[in-house]
Design a protein around this motif. Structure first.
Motif, PDB file in Angstrom:
ATOM      1  N   CYS A  86      80.396 -16.825 -36.696  1.00 33.25           N
ATOM      2  CA  CYS A  86      79.009 -16.585 -36.246  1.00 33.25           C
ATOM      3  C   CYS A  86      78.930 -15.297 -35.436  1.00 33.25           C
ATOM      4  CB  CYS A  86      78.533 -17.746 -35.379  1.00 33.25           C
ATOM      5  SG  CYS A  86      78.318 -19.280 -36.280  1.00 33.25           S
ATOM      6  N   ASP A  87      79.934 -15.084 -34.585  1.00 30.76           N
ATOM      7  CA  ASP A  87      79.896 -13.929 -33.687  1.00 30.76           C
ATOM      8  C   ASP A  87      79.854 -12.611 -34.454  1.00 30.76           C
ATOM      9  OD1 ASP A  87      80.044 -15.786 -31.732  1.00 30.76           O
ATOM     10  OD2 ASP A  87      82.014 -15.204 -30.971  1.00 30.76           O
ATOM     11  N   ILE A  88      80.677 -12.491 -35.513  1.00 30.72           N
ATOM     12  CA  ILE A  88      80.712 -11.221 -36.238  1.00 30.72           C
ATOM     13  C   ILE A  88      79.453 -11.014 -37.070  1.00 30.72           C
ATOM     14  CG2 ILE A  88      83.240 -11.116 -36.261  1.00 30.72           C
ATOM     15  CD1 ILE A  88      83.104 -11.904 -39.239  1.00 30.72           C
ATOM     16  N   LEU A  89      78.651 -12.068 -37.234  1.00 29.77           N
ATOM     17  CA  LEU A  89      77.348 -11.913 -37.903  1.00 29.77           C
ATOM     18  C   LEU A  89      76.214 -11.801 -36.877  1.00 29.77           C
ATOM     19  CD1 LEU A  89      77.790 -14.455 -40.838  1.00 29.77           C
ATOM     20  CD2 LEU A  89      78.223 -11.985 -40.829  1.00 29.77           C
ATOM     21  N   GLY A  90      76.581 -11.670 -35.606  1.00 30.80           N
ATOM     22  CA  GLY A  90      75.578 -11.438 -34.555  1.00 30.80           C
ATOM     23  C   GLY A  90      74.853 -12.689 -34.108  1.00 30.80           C
TER      24      GLY A  90
ATOM     25  N   SER B  42      71.639 -10.115 -46.704  1.00 36.57           N
ATOM     26  CA  SER B  42      70.653 -11.179 -46.890  1.00 36.57           C
ATOM     27  C   SER B  42      70.977 -12.394 -46.022  1.00 36.57           C
ATOM     28  CB  SER B  42      70.607 -11.560 -48.372  1.00 36.57           C
ATOM     29  OG  SER B  42      69.746 -12.648 -48.591  1.00 36.57           O
ATOM     30  N   LEU B  43      72.264 -12.736 -45.962  1.00 39.34           N
ATOM     31  CA  LEU B  43      72.686 -13.882 -45.143  1.00 39.34           C
ATOM     32  C   LEU B  43      72.369 -13.638 -43.667  1.00 39.34           C
ATOM     33  CD1 LEU B  43      74.194 -16.635 -45.152  1.00 39.34           C
ATOM     34  CD2 LEU B  43      76.279 -15.358 -44.643  1.00 39.34           C
ATOM     35  N   ILE B  44      72.690 -12.436 -43.179  1.00 46.41           N
ATOM     36  CA  ILE B  44      72.416 -12.098 -41.768  1.00 46.41           C
ATOM     37  C   ILE B  44      70.916 -12.180 -41.500  1.00 46.41           C
ATOM     38  CG2 ILE B  44      72.460 -10.212 -40.077  1.00 46.41           C
ATOM     39  CD1 ILE B  44      75.160  -9.343 -41.432  1.00 46.41           C
ATOM     40  N   GLN B  45      70.116 -11.601 -42.411  1.00 48.15           N
ATOM     41  CA  GLN B  45      68.657 -11.632 -42.223  1.00 48.15           C
ATOM     42  C   GLN B  45      68.153 -13.074 -42.141  1.00 48.15           C
ATOM     43  OE1 GLN B  45      66.631  -8.544 -42.125  1.00 48.15           O
ATOM     44  NE2 GLN B  45      65.424 -10.119 -41.094  1.00 48.15           N
ATOM     45  N   HIS B  46      68.602 -13.915 -43.064  1.00 51.16           N
ATOM     46  CA  HIS B  46      68.122 -15.298 -43.073  1.00 51.16           C
ATOM     47  C   HIS B  46      68.611 -16.077 -41.847  1.00 51.16           C
ATOM     48  CE1 HIS B  46      65.752 -15.831 -46.684  1.00 51.16           C
ATOM     49  NE2 HIS B  46      66.628 -15.108 -47.376  1.00 51.16           N
ATOM     50  N   LEU B  47      69.888 -15.888 -41.486  1.00 51.72           N
ATOM     51  CA  LEU B  47      70.424 -16.579 -40.304  1.00 51.72           C
ATOM     52  C   LEU B  47      69.646 -16.194 -39.060  1.00 51.72           C
ATOM     53  CD1 LEU B  47      74.326 -16.379 -40.546  1.00 51.72           C
ATOM     54  CD2 LEU B  47      72.944 -18.459 -40.433  1.00 51.72           C
ATOM     55  N   HIS B  48      69.389 -14.896 -38.901  1.00 52.23           N
ATOM     56  CA  HIS B  48      68.683 -14.423 -37.706  1.00 52.23           C
ATOM     57  C   HIS B  48      67.230 -14.895 -37.724  1.00 52.23           C
ATOM     58  CE1 HIS B  48      71.651 -10.959 -36.530  1.00 52.23           C
ATOM     59  NE2 HIS B  48      72.275 -12.053 -36.900  1.00 52.23           N
ATOM     60  N   ASP B  49      66.580 -14.826 -38.896  1.00 53.17           N
ATOM     61  CA  ASP B  49      65.200 -15.309 -38.982  1.00 53.17           C
ATOM     62  C   ASP B  49      65.151 -16.805 -38.637  1.00 53.17           C
ATOM     63  OD1 ASP B  49      64.230 -12.839 -39.668  1.00 53.17           O
ATOM     64  OD2 ASP B  49      64.079 -13.250 -41.821  1.00 53.17           O
ATOM     65  N   PHE B  50      66.109 -17.547 -39.174  1.00 53.09           N
ATOM     66  CA  PHE B  50      66.171 -18.984 -38.868  1.00 53.09           C
ATOM     67  C   PHE B  50      66.277 -19.204 -37.356  1.00 53.09           C
ATOM     68  CE2 PHE B  50      69.191 -22.461 -37.854  1.00 53.09           C
ATOM     69  CZ  PHE B  50      68.383 -23.537 -38.168  1.00 53.09           C
ATOM     70  N   ALA B  51      67.156 -18.460 -36.707  1.00 56.37           N
ATOM     71  CA  ALA B  51      67.350 -18.629 -35.257  1.00 56.37           C
ATOM     72  C   ALA B  51      66.083 -18.247 -34.491  1.00 56.37           C
ATOM     73  CB  ALA B  51      68.539 -17.791 -34.782  1.00 56.37           C
ATOM     74  N   ARG B  52      65.448 -17.136 -34.863  1.00 50.81           N
ATOM     75  CA  ARG B  52      64.252 -16.680 -34.134  1.00 50.81           C
ATOM     76  C   ARG B  52      63.052 -17.583 -34.394  1.00 50.81           C
ATOM     77  NH1 ARG B  52      66.184 -10.893 -35.123  1.00 50.81           N
ATOM     78  NH2 ARG B  52      65.588 -11.347 -37.256  1.00 50.81           N
ATOM     79  N   GLU B  53      62.837 -17.927 -35.674  1.00 51.80           N
ATOM     80  CA  GLU B  53      61.654 -18.740 -36.006  1.00 51.80           C
ATOM     81  C   GLU B  53      61.679 -20.088 -35.286  1.00 51.80           C
ATOM     82  OE1 GLU B  53      61.551 -16.841 -40.461  1.00 51.80           O
ATOM     83  OE2 GLU B  53      61.767 -19.007 -40.280  1.00 51.80           O
TER      84      GLU B  53
END
Lengths: 321, 321
Positions: A86-90, B42-53
């Motif tokens: 998780c960390d390396i993906l921010g 794409s994975l990073i974008q979705h993971l981050h969007d999931f966390a923020r949303e």
């Protein structure tokens, strides 16, 4: 198919079964908690969108599953490879920002937080102010540093007496003591209790950059991404005080390599510090003055320091990592 | 921050650092393969969007990490808990649909596929047509079934001689043989080679619904979601033939409980079959006629059976599960 919640529209044009994602989301039963229902619905939607948008193949998905299984098998009380992935993906850094969003937006804000990382240990030695966390048993290389400052209430500005400053950092070889059989137990770790004026102070080393462990799945991902595994030089802190929200943070050496390119994306501008050449103390080459500001639980609640629904990091949960 | 790719716009309004996700995505170096770069961005974008949303908290994220680590620790050559976690979120079924999208869209299409599941074993006994996969060593309960049909080329309609029909299903107690010390080795498994007219036939049991293993993280998730762990009664197949794309599939009993509510979302209408009461054969209570259609590698290429970039499931990769 059970259908306890309204179908979630997909909102994307694609050539696959348009009802599939809603069917999976709507399988959730009536007794699931609202937060679990919300998180799972969102996770399913994002996972499925990710798969469809990229036309993810069975082989690629299976590679991901094997990577995650390998991370789990590698994890124990001394290493958390799932966290490292998780960390390396921010993700840890982002979740940290979310949980403590007030820290970035309040006009006079408590110390910005940063990720705990996988090397925290419970029960570091409780030492008197003025003590040194560099173990006397080893003839340490590295630059001795006198770090000192105060812990105050970020609203009232008043000193907090009896706050505990829990500190840990790596040895000059880039290893934490639990990674390195050459270092004595609890080397470069200590806990300091603030005095009447909120003051603390101890001797440590000026830290160095080091690579996160890259012999596992996280290293495999970094390699596939053509990325380095290094973190800029930093010192970790966990601050706690009765009635105050604990703070997990790191401070970063402005002069350090990788300061703009942290493998785990934890650097924030407000956490970058200067090590100042120090005269007149034979025990230290550098001085590092640093003041921490903590938010009381009441103020934290008032200013919504904690985002989300279930309450943020408590000392126990942070320490469980 | 290295910046080898253009910043990816987030496209969402939120109150968090607007540059963070692009910074993480842009850390990918120039030597990453295009497919790895695409999937990770794409994975990073979705993971981050999931966390923020969802304003995901540190505690909630950590619970997720611990769940995934526990799944990895539980996984071995006999159990794949990471795969099971994906299955209950519909991901394996979706990836299967994506990989074999032609199966759902071609006018005369090869047999629709379904997930392999974690209970496949290599080297099931190679038996002559007409044999029985119910081990003679156990006095089996359950309804005996005569399953038979043909394997043909889905474009030419011509029979495929020498195709291997690899079949496996659970015992009446809901367990596969490797889960159950009471069952003989390779009970209810067999491989049959088609004859000149593409024909195959064997005796098996009419299968029963059974729960996926729910004593691990996947069971924990199902419980939190107020969902049951049952799969409708089904029989697994892996079909292979020289020059043809292997098919991994399952067929489902129309009369089975859970046919509309599969815990892993693998049921497709085209895979639902009828067990027909069977007269005149003392060895069988039911007849199950079923014909398979396979796509040659040439046709598969022509019709783009395989989605995505790295090639779809091969017999080897499917068998690695």
């Amino acid at each position: 198919m059970t259908s306890h919640t309204p179908a979630v529209p997909n909102g994307k044009d694609h050539k696959f079964n348009p009802d599939f994602t809603a069917a999976v989301i709507n399988a959730t039963g009536p007794k699931a908690s609202p937060r679990v229902r919300q998180l799972t619905a969102s996770l399913i939607q994002h996972l499925h969108d990710f798969a469809r948008e990229n036309e993810l193949t069975v082989d690629e998905w299976m590679e991901g599953v094997e990577l995650m299984n390998a991370a789990g098998r590698m994890s124990d009380s001394k290493r958390n490879e799932g966290q490292l992935l998780c960390d390396i993906l921010g993700l840890e850094s982002l979740v940290d920002e979310i949980t403590y969003k007030l820290a970035a937006s309040a006009p006079d804000h408590p110390t910005a937080t940063a990720i705990l990382g996988p090397f925290y240990r419970h029960n570091a030695p409780l030492l008197p102010n003025g003590a040194c966390i560099v173990s006397p048993e080893i003839n340490a290389q590295g630059d001795r540093t006198w770090m000192h400052g105060t812990v105050t209430d970020f609203v009232t500005g008043k000193p907090i007496e009896g706050a505990v400053v829990d500190v840990w950092h790596t040895a000059p070889n880039g290893l934490y003591e639990q990674q390195d059989p050459e270092q004595p137990e609890m080397n470069l770790r200590g806990r300091f209790r603030t005095g009447k004026e909120g003051e603390y102070g101890f001797y440590c080393l000026r830290p160095v950059p080091y690579p996160i462990p890259y012999d596992g799945p996280a290293g495999k991902v970094l390699k596939a991404l053509d990325r380095h595994p290094y973190r800029p030089a930093h010192i970790h802190f966990l601050l706690s005080a009765p009635g105050y929200k604990p703070i997990v943070t790191q401070i970063f050496d402005r002069q350090s390599k990788y300061i703009d390119d942290d493998a785990v994306f934890a650097v924030k501008d407000s956490l970058i510090v200067d090590f100042v050449p120090y005269q007149g103390d034979p025990k230290a080459d550098f001085e590092l003055p640093y003041d921490f500001k903590m938010a009381s639980f009441d103020d934290a609640k008032k200013h919504a320091v904690v985002a989300g629904g279930t309450g943020g990091t408590t000392e126990e949960s942070a320490a469980a990592v």
